[in-house]
Write a protein that holds these residues in place. Sequence first.
Motif, PDB file in Angstrom:
ATOM      1  N   ASP A  91       0.665  -1.106   0.125  1.00 14.02           N
ATOM      2  CA  ASP A  91      -0.013  -0.026   0.179  1.00 14.02           C
ATOM      3  C   ASP A  91       0.849   1.275   0.050  1.00 14.02           C
ATOM      4  OD1 ASP A  91      -2.326  -1.132  -0.338  1.00 14.02           O
ATOM      5  OD2 ASP A  91      -3.034  -1.255   2.042  1.00 14.02           O
ATOM      6  N   SER A  92       1.889   1.152   0.907  1.00 14.03           N
ATOM      7  CA  SER A  92       3.011   2.672   0.725  1.00 14.03           C
ATOM      8  C   SER A  92       3.451   2.669  -0.715  1.00 14.03           C
ATOM      9  CB  SER A  92       3.828   2.370   1.902  1.00 14.03           C
ATOM     10  OG  SER A  92       4.741   1.347   1.746  1.00 14.03           O
ATOM     11  N   ILE A  93       3.769   1.725  -1.126  1.00 16.01           N
ATOM     12  CA  ILE A  93       4.720   1.578  -2.353  1.00 16.01           C
ATOM     13  C   ILE A  93       3.384   2.255  -3.640  1.00 16.01           C
ATOM     14  CG2 ILE A  93       5.558   0.237  -4.453  1.00 16.01           C
ATOM     15  CD1 ILE A  93       6.847  -1.639  -2.294  1.00 16.01           C
ATOM     16  N   GLU A  98       5.150   7.556  -8.692  1.00 11.71           N
ATOM     17  CA  GLU A  98       5.997   6.944  -9.715  1.00 11.71           C
ATOM     18  C   GLU A  98       6.630   5.734  -9.012  1.00 11.71           C
ATOM     19  OE1 GLU A  98       9.113   9.332 -11.462  1.00 11.71           O
ATOM     20  OE2 GLU A  98       7.579  10.909 -11.707  1.00 11.71           O
ATOM     21  N   TYR A  99       6.588   4.626  -9.827  1.00 11.17           N
ATOM     22  CA  TYR A  99       7.085   3.322  -9.269  1.00 11.17           C
ATOM     23  C   TYR A  99       8.482   3.035 -10.037  1.00 11.17           C
ATOM     24  CZ  TYR A  99       2.149   2.554  -8.404  1.00 11.17           C
ATOM     25  OH  TYR A  99       0.696   2.832  -8.205  1.00 11.17           O
ATOM     26  N   SER A 100       9.261   2.636  -9.304  1.00  8.31           N
ATOM     27  CA  SER A 100      10.630   2.211  -9.823  1.00  8.31           C
ATOM     28  C   SER A 100      10.564   0.772 -10.134  1.00  8.31           C
ATOM     29  CB  SER A 100      11.740   2.682  -9.025  1.00  8.31           C
ATOM     30  OG  SER A 100      11.610   1.747  -7.827  1.00  8.31           O
ATOM     31  N   GLU A 101      11.728   0.426 -10.753  1.00  6.35           N
ATOM     32  CA  GLU A 101      11.775  -1.309 -11.351  1.00  6.35           C
ATOM     33  C   GLU A 101      11.909  -1.969  -9.813  1.00  6.35           C
ATOM     34  OE1 GLU A 101      11.409  -3.016 -14.057  1.00  6.35           O
ATOM     35  OE2 GLU A 101      10.663  -0.966 -15.027  1.00  6.35           O
TER      36      GLU A 101
END
Length: 150
Positions: A91-93, A98-101
Motif C-alpha cells: 500500500d505504501s509503495i 511513480e514506481y521504480s523497477e
Amino acid sequence: MLSKIKLLVFVFIIFGLSAYFFISNPSYQNSIQARVYYFLGNYDSAYELAKKAYEQDSYNKMANTVMTQSKIAKKYEIYIKQGNEYLKKIDSISAKKEYSEADKFRVKMMSEIMIEGYKDLKPSTLTDESLIENSKKMQKKFIQLYKELF
C-alpha cells in the motif's frame, strides 16, 4: 441389587482416583492449562506450557498433542501476520506517484513469497478453522494481486 451398588461405588472410586491424579500431577495440570490457552487462541503460551508438561512427563499425550497443534497454529499466525505486513508495504509503495523497477520487483517478490508460503502450511483436523480461512483469504489476495500486476 447389592452388586449394582458395589459396581457404582467402584466406578465412583475409579473416577475419584483419576480426578485426584489429574489434579495432583503437575504435568497434567500444565497440559490442561495449555489446552485452555490453545482454545482461547493464545498459541505461544499454549506451546510453552505444553512443552513444559511434556518435559515433565513424556507419556503425557495431551501435552504432546497441544504442543504439536500449537506449533501448527503458530505457523498460520506467522503467515497471516507476514501477509498483513506485506500488504501495508505494498500500500505504501502504491501510494507513490511513480514506481521504480525496484518497487515492482519488491511487490513481485512479496507476492511470490506469500503464494509459495501457503504451500508450507499443513493443517490438521484440530487446527482452528478461522486460521485456515484467514490464510486462504491471504493467499487469494496475493494471487489476485500477482495476476493483476504481472
